[in-house]
Design a protein around this motif. Structure first.
Motif, PDB file in Angstrom:
ATOM      1  N   GLU A 111      -8.060   1.181  10.165  1.00  0.00           N
ATOM      2  CA  GLU A 111      -9.198   0.296   9.902  1.00  0.00           C
ATOM      3  C   GLU A 111      -9.145  -0.256   8.488  1.00  0.00           C
ATOM      4  OE1 GLU A 111     -14.095   0.621   9.602  1.00  0.00           O
ATOM      5  OE2 GLU A 111     -12.911   2.289  10.436  1.00  0.00           O
ATOM      6  N   THR A 113      -6.643  -1.051   6.660  1.00  0.00           N
ATOM      7  CA  THR A 113      -5.538  -1.956   6.355  1.00  0.00           C
ATOM      8  C   THR A 113      -5.583  -3.213   7.204  1.00  0.00           C
ATOM      9  OG1 THR A 113      -4.132  -0.625   7.846  1.00  0.00           O
ATOM     10  CG2 THR A 113      -3.985  -0.169   5.484  1.00  0.00           C
ATOM     11  N   VAL A 114      -6.791  -3.673   7.518  1.00  0.00           N
ATOM     12  CA  VAL A 114      -6.982  -4.906   8.276  1.00  0.00           C
ATOM     13  C   VAL A 114      -7.726  -5.912   7.403  1.00  0.00           C
ATOM     14  CG1 VAL A 114      -8.079  -5.964  10.283  1.00  0.00           C
ATOM     15  CG2 VAL A 114      -6.999  -3.720  10.494  1.00  0.00           C
ATOM     16  N   GLY A 115      -7.247  -7.149   7.387  1.00  0.00           N
ATOM     17  CA  GLY A 115      -7.949  -8.198   6.670  1.00  0.00           C
ATOM     18  C   GLY A 115      -7.625  -8.263   5.198  1.00  0.00           C
ATOM     19  N   ARG A 156       1.065   0.586  14.792  1.00  0.00           N
ATOM     20  CA  ARG A 156      -0.391   0.622  14.767  1.00  0.00           C
ATOM     21  C   ARG A 156      -0.969   0.846  16.163  1.00  0.00           C
ATOM     22  NH1 ARG A 156      -2.909  -1.276  10.137  1.00  0.00           N
ATOM     23  NH2 ARG A 156      -4.745  -1.773  11.393  1.00  0.00           N
TER      24      ARG A 156
END
Length: 230
Positions: A111, A113-115, A156
């Motif tokens: 979570e 490492t998103v965006g 992932r």
């Protein structure tokens, strides 16, 4: 967001009384919370309480939760494996296994490492490591980046499934088998396949299967590129 905390430009507060904490202590306390309760449970208030300090005292060390999460990611994924320039396939396999291990150890990192977010030397180091493996393969820059994206996506996906399977209610295969016990006649090929998997003991091999297929595809592409350059 400031990135100085990720790159070691300022490891301690520059004003006020003598520091009683370190960024490592703060980061490890936050990771302990996230490992046990998820990323949503991490807050400046919660971390400071775990350490026995006030919330405001943490702001002497870093601006806010965004920077704290970035430090957590750096600590959680760690440094990439050493380069193996002699065998790109073995190097990428080791890379994928290392990244999967990190995500399995700290599922909240998926979570985190998103965006858009601050990027530190470890996270960029993992990209550098994979690019080093592909440096002499003849692939274009775009193809090398796409190869990393596909590998990371596979890692992932498997890590997300593994994290979900920790919940007994998320046992997908068991659920399918239970439904097929009553409605198998409506899905004959699915019932036959699930029975074959049970007999062969071939479950839980998706990571290696997918990794091999990705590397096989890259091998084909790399071979064609090298032939074209001759």
């Amino acid at each position: 967001m400031s990135m100085e905390f990720l790159w070691g430009a300022r490891a301690q507060p520059t004003r006020g009384p003598k520091p009683s904490l370190t960024l490592l202590q703060i980061t490890d306390a936050a990771i302990t919370i996230a490992d046990g309760e998820g990323l949503a449970a991490v807050s400046m208030q919660r971390v400071s309480a775990e350490l026995g300090f006030t919330k405001m005292s943490l702001y002497r060390y870093l601006p806010g939760k965004g920077e704290l999460v970035a430090l957590m990611v750096e600590r959680a994924i760690g440094a990439p494996p050493p380069p193996n320039p002699g065998d790109w396939r073995a190097a990428l396999r080791e890379w994928a296994h290392g990244l999967l291990t990190a995500y399995l150890r700290h599922p909240w990192a998926l979570e985190a490492t998103v965006g858009p977010r601050p990027l530190g030397p470890h996270e960029l180091g993992w990209m550098e490591c994979a690019l080093t493996a592909l440096a002499d393969t003849g692939l274009s820059g775009g193809e090398r980046l796409d190869a990393i994206a596909v590998l990371a996506g596979h890692v992932r996906m498997i890590a997300q499934q593994a994290a979900a399977m920790r919940d007994p209610d998320a046992q997908f295969s068991a659920g399918v088998v239970a439904v097929l016990a009553e409605h198998g006649d409506r899905f004959p090929l699915l019932a036959e396949t699930m029975a074959a998997v049970a007999a062969e003991g071939g479950q839980d091999q998706a990571f290696e299967f997918g990794l091999d297929r990705i590397l096989d595809g890259l091998q084909t592409l790399i071979t064609s590129r090298r032939k074209a350059l001759r």
